[in-house]
Design a protein around this motif. Structure first.
Motif, PDB file in Angstrom:
ATOM      1  N   GLN A   1       0.849  -1.177   0.000  1.00 35.55           N
ATOM      2  CA  GLN A   1       0.000   0.000   0.000  1.00 35.55           C
ATOM      3  C   GLN A   1       0.891   1.235   0.000  1.00 35.55           C
ATOM      4  N   ASN A   2       0.502   2.278  -0.763  1.00 37.76           N
ATOM      5  CA  ASN A   2       1.347   3.469  -0.773  1.00 37.76           C
ATOM      6  C   ASN A   2       0.757   4.577   0.095  1.00 37.76           C
ATOM      7  N   PHE A   3       0.213   4.158   1.237  1.00 35.65           N
ATOM      8  CA  PHE A   3      -0.296   5.141   2.197  1.00 35.65           C
ATOM      9  C   PHE A   3      -0.121   4.550   3.589  1.00 35.65           C
TER      10      PHE A   3
ATOM     11  N   PHE B   1     -10.358   7.829   5.326  1.00 38.37           N
ATOM     12  CA  PHE B   1     -10.272   6.747   4.338  1.00 38.37           C
ATOM     13  C   PHE B   1     -11.520   6.696   3.472  1.00 38.37           C
ATOM     14  N   TYR B   2     -11.345   6.148   2.271  1.00 38.28           N
ATOM     15  CA  TYR B   2     -12.492   5.925   1.395  1.00 38.28           C
ATOM     16  C   TYR B   2     -12.333   4.557   0.746  1.00 38.28           C
ATOM     17  N   PHE B   3     -13.348   4.129   0.014  1.00 37.96           N
ATOM     18  CA  PHE B   3     -13.267   2.836  -0.655  1.00 37.96           C
ATOM     19  C   PHE B   3     -13.216   3.002  -2.160  1.00 37.96           C
TER      20      PHE B   3
ATOM     21  N   ILE C   1      -8.638   2.887   1.127  1.00 37.30           N
ATOM     22  CA  ILE C   1      -7.489   3.725   0.758  1.00 37.30           C
ATOM     23  C   ILE C   1      -7.534   5.027   1.558  1.00 37.30           C
ATOM     24  N   ARG C   2      -6.362   5.489   1.993  1.00 39.70           N
ATOM     25  CA  ARG C   2      -6.299   6.780   2.682  1.00 39.70           C
ATOM     26  C   ARG C   2      -6.566   7.899   1.675  1.00 39.70           C
ATOM     27  N   LYS C   3      -7.428   8.874   2.083  1.00 37.87           N
ATOM     28  CA  LYS C   3      -7.796   9.944   1.149  1.00 37.87           C
ATOM     29  C   LYS C   3      -6.592  10.765   0.734  1.00 37.87           C
ATOM     30  N   ASP C   4      -5.771  11.148   1.722  1.00 38.91           N
ATOM     31  CA  ASP C   4      -4.627  11.990   1.441  1.00 38.91           C
ATOM     32  C   ASP C   4      -3.393  11.239   1.892  1.00 38.91           C
ATOM     33  N   ASN C   5      -2.662  10.699   0.941  1.00 38.82           N
ATOM     34  CA  ASN C   5      -1.520   9.876   1.344  1.00 38.82           C
ATOM     35  C   ASN C   5      -0.224  10.665   1.377  1.00 38.82           C
ATOM     36  N   SER C   6      -0.301  11.985   1.217  1.00 39.83           N
ATOM     37  CA  SER C   6       0.919  12.772   1.185  1.00 39.83           C
ATOM     38  C   SER C   6       1.624  12.810   2.539  1.00 39.83           C
TER      39      SER C   6
HETATM   40  C1  LIG Z   1      -0.887   8.253  -3.333  1.00 41.20           C
HETATM   41  O1  LIG Z   1       0.442   8.362  -3.823  1.00 41.20           O
HETATM   42  C2  LIG Z   1       0.681   7.745  -5.082  1.00 41.20           C
HETATM   43  C3  LIG Z   1       2.148   7.822  -5.393  1.00 41.20           C
HETATM   44  O2  LIG Z   1       2.680   9.052  -5.041  1.00 41.20           O
HETATM   45  C4  LIG Z   1      -0.206   8.382  -6.144  1.00 41.20           C
HETATM   46  O3  LIG Z   1       0.000   7.751  -7.390  1.00 41.20           O
HETATM   47  C5  LIG Z   1      -1.641   8.215  -5.730  1.00 41.20           C
HETATM   48  O4  LIG Z   1      -2.489   8.830  -6.671  1.00 41.20           O
HETATM   49  C6  LIG Z   1      -1.877   8.793  -4.345  1.00 41.20           C
HETATM   50  N1  LIG Z   1      -3.224   8.479  -3.914  1.00 41.20           N
HETATM   51  C7  LIG Z   1      -4.042   9.401  -3.433  1.00 41.20           C
HETATM   52  C8  LIG Z   1      -5.362   8.898  -2.999  1.00 41.20           C
HETATM   53  O5  LIG Z   1      -3.708  10.574  -3.325  1.00 41.20           O
END
Ligand SMILES: *[C@@H]1O[C@H](CO)[C@@H](O)[C@H](O)[C@H]1NC(C)=O
Ligand SMILES: *[C@@H]1O[C@H](CO)[C@@H](O)[C@H](O)[C@H]1NC(C)=O
Ligand SMILES: *[C@@H]1O[C@H](CO)[C@@H](O)[C@H](O)[C@H]1NC(C)=O
Ligand SMILES: *[C@@H]1O[C@H](CO)[C@@H](O)[C@H](O)[C@H]1NC(C)=O
Ligand SMILES: *[C@@H]1O[C@H](CO)[C@@H](O)[C@H](O)[C@H]1NC(C)=O
Ligand SMILES: *[C@@H]1O[C@H](CO)[C@@H](O)[C@H](O)[C@H]1NC(C)=O
Ligand SMILES: *[C@@H]1O[C@H](CO)[C@@H](O)[C@H](O)[C@H]1NC(C)=O
Length: 546
Positions: A340-342, A357-359, A428-433
């Motif tokens: 997972q990337n979050f 989070f959202y689905f 999935i996390r809404k904001d994964n930054s």
């Molecule tokens: C999470 O990060 C990845 C890689 O940086 C990106 O491709 C993806 O769109 C991001 N997802 C959200 C939900 O922002």
């Protein structure tokens, strides 16, 4: 009695077959003392026709593989190898020693591999036109042959005896033993199995189905015309596994247990044919099983790696794909699975994060098997979503016709099946930054709270110099009188648990000893609840100890 007789006959058949297939060949003999050295220049012994060669092949990562290959094809397709788990450096040597041993040594003389001889008295070695490499005595009796020690491939005229197996390599270019095997079990059942990588044990039989077992008292023969059958001594076919519409004169053939878990029969037109209907490449005639994506492993990840799902392509090959919010662990090896990337959902009850989070709804995708840890009936999809959202252990939910399954990590046996009536709901996390260590996307309010607390501590420390008002703040925390710190902030007062946490983080940030101060990444993680905030020491304990 009948069984014993048929068994004896099949043994007799094998005994008759083996010397026939080897001695009927003309071969270029290699005498005692012959050797080959691994080097960039071709280093091999070819069969009399030149169709096959035995020697060293350089593989992707620069190591050398002692192997047998189709020598007339530009691809130099490898059909057998000795040291897939242990590639050797240039300068390594395979030698038929004067005392009749056949050994592969690395450049420093360490033994990497040797042929397990059935007896003594090796007189010569020969690469045969069948693709079989053999070691024989002066009277031409067979002491070792590569056909008895297959790796992942079988060639026409090769038979499979009870207990033997073809083990798939790890990936297309990595010849280590991989995750799948084709085995003729001692109980005469023919099966495809997943392996307990990196061990040799098997996990799950995924072909054939238990309802239609495949097996016979007779050996499995890949005959000269390219049919793979269980064949009786009188030539009747008991069971047909695959057969070739073309002829041996026109096509090269091989069957291989491939790294993607599929057993395939391939043909390649010989160049003299210049056939219009067959491309000048290996074409697959038959595949077993017909859809590798469909099996469910009890142990292991299934056909693809963890957290990925398997989709059968138009070319009938499985593709391992990542769901939204996930990326390949290793883009060079997509069968390793996805991550997972979050950041995962916090299990801190004070910060449940359900709103973060959202689905992503993925129709036709299922993760069947034992990784569902909760199951509900008679509910609608919204109910299913809410149940998974409020549960930090829930990685995904499956919803189908009023049924709701919660799935935990790692997700396994993932597959796409257009006939599947349900759907996967991937969380999935809404904001994964927030994964970035800068912490730039902290919720503004939280950030300013921490900055305020840190600033007020710093100000106090500056004004009063010896680091006393800070101790006053620390005392408020220690004595659990935090409301004194936020006396004018009504909103903060309603969530003293959070305030306490932030004060603890702030106290860590103003530690006199810089090595005790957390990194910004850690601060973010502590605020997110990913990392526990431990009890901080007094900020000036270091000073006072001086
Ligand atoms: C999470 O990060 C990845 C890689 O940086 C990106 O491709 C993806 O769109 C991001 N997802 C959200 C939900 O922002
Ligand atoms: C290989 O050696 C064996 C045993 O000496 C001999 O019978 C056979 O004819 C030889 N084959 C060739 C092609 O020289
Ligand atoms: C093959 O894959 C295995 C498992 O990932 C790895 O340990 C090994 O180093 C790889 N071999 C080569 C030659 O890359
Ligand atoms: C062979 O063994 C497997 C279990 O390992 C079993 O499922 C199968 O029925 C056996 N076949 C025969 C013919 O006994
Ligand atoms: C190979 O098997 C097929 C099918 O049983 C049969 O038609 C063919 O004659 C066999 N070829 C040889 C050389 O035994
Ligand atoms: C060949 O052998 C099989 C099994 O042993 C038997 O059923 C069949 O009748 C035999 N066929 C002939 C032509 O002898
Ligand atoms: C063997 O099975 C294949 C299909 O898998 C079929 O095309 C072929 O005709 C069969 N051959 C014999 C000899 O039964």
């Amino acid at each position: 009695m009948a069984l014993q007789l048929s068994y004896l006959l099949s043994l007799l058949f094998l005994i008759l077959l083996l010397p026939y297939s080897t001695t009927a060949q003309t071969s270029s003999n290699q005498s005692l003392g012959s050797s080959l050295t691994a080097q960039e220049k071709d280093s091999y012994w070819a069969s009399p026709s030149g169709d096959f060669a035995f020697g060293f092949q350089q593989t992707g990562k620069g190591g050398y593989l002692l192997a047998i290959w189709f020598n007339k094809l530009p691809e130099k397709t490898i059909v057998w190898s000795a040291n897939g788990d242990n590639l050797v450096l240039g300068g390594s040597k395979v030698e038929l020693t004067k005392d009749g041993k056949f050994v592969l040594n690395d450049p420093t003389g360490n033994e990497i591999w040797k042929a397990d001889l059935a007896g003594s008295g090796v007189a010569y070695a020969a690469m045969l036109d069948t693709g079989n490499f053999m070691l024989a005595s002066q009277d031409s009796s067979l002491l070792w042959q590569s056909f008895d020690h297959p790796t992942d491939t079988m060639l026409p005229s090769q038979t499979m005896s009870l207990g033997s197996k073809l083990v798939a390599r790890y990936s297309e270019m990595n010849y280590s033993k991989g995750r799948f095997q084709f085995q003729l079990k001692m109980n005469k059942s023919l099966v495809l199995q997943t392996r307990a990588y990196p061990m040799d044990d098997s996990y799950t039989d995924y072909w054939p189905t238990p309802e239609e077992p495949v097996g016979s008292d007779f050996p499995l023969v890949f005959n000269q015309s390219g049919s793979i059958t269980f064949t009786t001594t009188n030539g009747s076919i008991v069971k047909n596994i695959s057969s070739n519409p073309g002829s041996m004169q026109d096509f090269y053939q091989r069957v291989i247990m491939e790294y993607d878990g599929v057993f395939r029969h391939y043909v390649y037109p010989k160049s003299s044919l210049k056939s219009r209907s067959w491309p000048m490449t290996w074409s697959s005639l038959s595949t077993v099983p017909s859809n590798i994506c469909n099996f469910v492993a009890i142990h292991g990840s299934g056909p693809c790696g963890y957290n990925s799902y398997c989709s059968l392509g138009d070319d009938q090959r499985p593709k391992c794909l990542c769901p939204d919010g996930y990326t390949y662990i290793d883009p060079e090896d997509v069968m390793k699975g996805c991550r997972q990337n979050f950041l995962s959902q916090s299990c801190d009850e004070a910060l449940p994060e359900s709103d973060l989070f959202y689905f992503k709804s993925m129709p036709y995708i299922d993760w069947p098997g034992r990784y569902d840890y909760e199951y509900f009936q008679g509910q609608n999809e919204d109910w299913c979503r809410t149940a998974c959202l409020g549960d930090c252990f829930c990685a995904a939910a499956i919803y189908r016709n009023g049924k709701c399954w919660k799935k935990k990590f790692p997700l396994s046996n993932g597959r796409m099946d257009s006939s599947y009536e349900g759907k996967s709901l991937i969380k999935i996390r809404k904001d994964n930054s927030t994964l970035k260590p800068s912490g730039a996307d902290l919720k503004k309010k939280d950030q300013s709270t921490v900055i305020l607390i840190v600033k007020s501590f710093e100000a106090e420390a500056k004004d009063e110099d010896q680091m006393i008002l800070a101790d006053w703040a620390y005392d408020c925390y220690k004595d659990e009188k935090l409301e004194l710190l936020v006396e004018n902030d009504e909103e903060a007062k309603t969530d003293m648990k959070r305030v306490k946490k932030y004060v603890m983080i702030a106290i860590w940030c103003i530690q006199e000893d810089p090595s005790l101060r957390p990194t910004m990444k850690k601060v973010v993680q502590m605020m997110e609840g990913v990392v526990e905030v431990s009890v901080p020491p007094g900020p000036s304990s270091f000073m006072s100890s001086m």
